[in-house]
Design an enzyme around this catalytic site. Structure first.
Site, PDB file in Angstrom:
ATOM      1  N   LYS A  76       0.808  -1.221   0.000  1.00  0.00           N
ATOM      2  CA  LYS A  76       0.000   0.000   0.000  1.00  0.00           C
ATOM      3  C   LYS A  76       0.844   1.275   0.000  1.00  0.00           C
ATOM      4  O   LYS A  76       0.352   2.347  -0.318  1.00  0.00           O
ATOM      5  CB  LYS A  76      -0.960  -0.006   1.186  1.00  0.00           C
TER       6      LYS A  76
HETATM    7  C1  LIG Z   1      -2.626  -7.291   2.809  1.00  0.00           C
HETATM    8  C2  LIG Z   1      -3.450  -6.872   1.650  1.00  0.00           C
HETATM    9  N1  LIG Z   1      -3.606  -7.706   0.624  1.00  0.00           N
HETATM   10  C3  LIG Z   1      -4.339  -7.373  -0.454  1.00  0.00           C
HETATM   11  C4  LIG Z   1      -4.989  -6.166  -0.528  1.00  0.00           C
HETATM   12  C5  LIG Z   1      -5.825  -5.832  -1.743  1.00  0.00           C
HETATM   13  O1  LIG Z   1      -5.207  -4.831  -2.528  1.00  0.00           O
HETATM   14  P1  LIG Z   1      -6.058  -3.771  -3.356  1.00  0.00           P
HETATM   15  O2  LIG Z   1      -6.773  -2.888  -2.370  1.00  0.00           O
HETATM   16  O3  LIG Z   1      -5.041  -3.023  -4.163  1.00  0.00           O
HETATM   17  O4  LIG Z   1      -7.025  -4.533  -4.195  1.00  0.00           O
HETATM   18  C6  LIG Z   1      -4.857  -5.272   0.533  1.00  0.00           C
HETATM   19  C7  LIG Z   1      -5.580  -4.016   0.532  1.00  0.00           C
HETATM   20  O5  LIG Z   1      -5.763  -3.378   1.543  1.00  0.00           O
HETATM   21  C8  LIG Z   1      -4.065  -5.626   1.639  1.00  0.00           C
HETATM   22  O6  LIG Z   1      -3.881  -4.788   2.671  1.00  0.00           O
END
Ligand SMILES: Cc1ncc(COP(=O)(O)O)c(C=O)c1O
Length: 379
Positions: A42
């Site tokens: 992030k």
């Molecule tokens: C640990 C983790 N994996 C996957 C995701 C999913 O990513 P995205 O929000 O870019 O779809 C997030 C999103 O907060 C996350 O914190």
């Protein structure tokens, strides 16, 4: 010398998993995002959105950043706010781990816990509408709005996807990642389908989430899932979707800590399980890039706590052979995700998404600058 911690975001390694991945299978490579300074993928989206907000005059010195985040995006914003001198307010929910709450506070962010569930059984809508309300009330406030802001996927199109392609050249056969706001899957899939359309793109969601349609229910995997298909995700670019149960995700993440020495969170456990399945169907020339979006150290009190796992009714350990069998038995949820899309064009209006975000999205779409690329560097 590095002039700011923020310059260390990105350029994360691709790591093989020799103990779980057999030599005669497709080669799994984990893109290990824990090495970002905020500890997760992030950081990339947060940095890009804040830089663009400053450039466009939407975020000014002395301003306040307000965001809805179950953890990682909020932590990234809190870190960036601390480094750049902004006040940061993060709206979390009861699924946010105590480690994440502590991290937010250690960067000086103010935390609001939203306890009211929305009509999908999660907290996304209630968190987003409260964040939008606060942004109107607080002077000089800026809402990064990861869920509705197309800069989220643009960040991954511009950084994560290019890093993967530069490192893997034309050997990448499959790309796998988890999805919530659609930032990573949306941006990386757009890049791959533009410059390497032969790559199979797989999205991983939680059983109970509604991104790829289906019955809405509660689930325990943090960071994954949403009640609808997010605007950052173009389903035309996704070839296949899997839905993983809570226990499968948590048990797999624990297995990778024990067998490979790799700490990952439950969302990455879900993706790693799918990667093990896909590997069993391919040959060593085929590379399978699997995002590992964060590290397991933020889940010490849940994922890596035997008592907590037992309280959920989850196994606390699994041997490698059983893990590989569990992977083999997975079945795709959809092999044509475009047919199960669940877009909600009404939500931007009902959740009161800021005008500035909607205007900027229109500008991004109109200019199409993020859909084109004049040259591609491949090693
Ligand atoms: C640990 C983790 N994996 C996957 C995701 C999913 O990513 P995205 O929000 O870019 O779809 C997030 C999103 O907060 C996350 O914190």
């Amino acid at each position: 010398m590095i002039s700011s911690i923020l310059e260390t975001i990105g350029n994360t390694p691709l790591i093989t998993i020799p103990n779980s991945n057999k030599a005669d299978e497709g080669q799994v490579l984990f893109k290990y995002e824990r090495f970002n300074p905020g500890g997760s993928i992030k950081d990339r989206a947060a940095m890009h959105i804040i830089n663009e907000a400053e450039r466009r005059g939407l975020l000014k010195p002395g301003g306040t950043i307000i965001e809805s985040s179950s953890g990682n995006f909020g932590i990234s914003l809190a870190m960036i706010g601390a480094a750049k001198g902004y006040r940061v307010i993060i709206l979390v929910d009861p699924k946010t781990t105590s480690s994440n709450l502590a991290l937010l506070k250690c960067f000086g962010a103010e935390v609001i816990v939203v306890t009211e569930k929305d009509d999908c059984g999660s907290y996304h809508k209630t968190r987003i509408s409260l964040a939008n309300k606060l942004a109107k009330e607080i002077e000089n406030a800026y809402r990064p709005d990861q869920c509705f802001n197309l800069l989220n996927s643009e960040a991954h199109y511009k950084s994560t996807a290019r890093e993967i392609m530069n490192a893997c050249s034309n050997k990448i056969a499959v790309f796998i990642t988890a999805v919530s706001t659609g930032g990573q899957l949306g941006g990386i899939s757009r890049y791959l389908k533009t410059f390497a359309p032969q790559v199979k793109v797989i999205g991983v969601d939680a059983v109970g989430s509604g991104i790829f349609g289906g019955h809405a229910d509660s689930y325990r995997i943090p960071g994954i899932g949403l009640g609808w298909t997010p605007v950052n995700l173009n389903m035309e670019y996704i070839d296949c979707a899997y839905k993983i149960t809570d226990e499968q995700a948590f048990v797999t993440a624990r297995a990778f800590a024990r067998n490979e020495g790799i700490l990952m969170g439950p969302s990455s456990g879900a993706c790693a399980l799918v990667a093990l399945k896909v590997a069993q169907e391919l040959t060593p020339e085929d590379r399978i890039v699997c995002m590992v979006s964060d590290g397991g150290d933020r889940y010490i009190q849940t994922l890596f706590n035997d008592e907590w796992m037992e309280q959920q009714g989850f196994k606390t350990s699994i041997d490698l052979e059983t893990l590989r069998e569990m992977a083999q038995q997975l079945q795709p949820w959809s092999e044509c995700p475009a047919n199960v899309a669940n877009y909600r064009s009404d939500l931007a209006y009902t959740l009161d998404v800021p005008e500035s975000t909607l205007r900027m999205n229109e500008e991004i779409l109109a200019q199409s600058y993020f859909f084109q690329e004049s040259s591609l560097i491949i090693d």
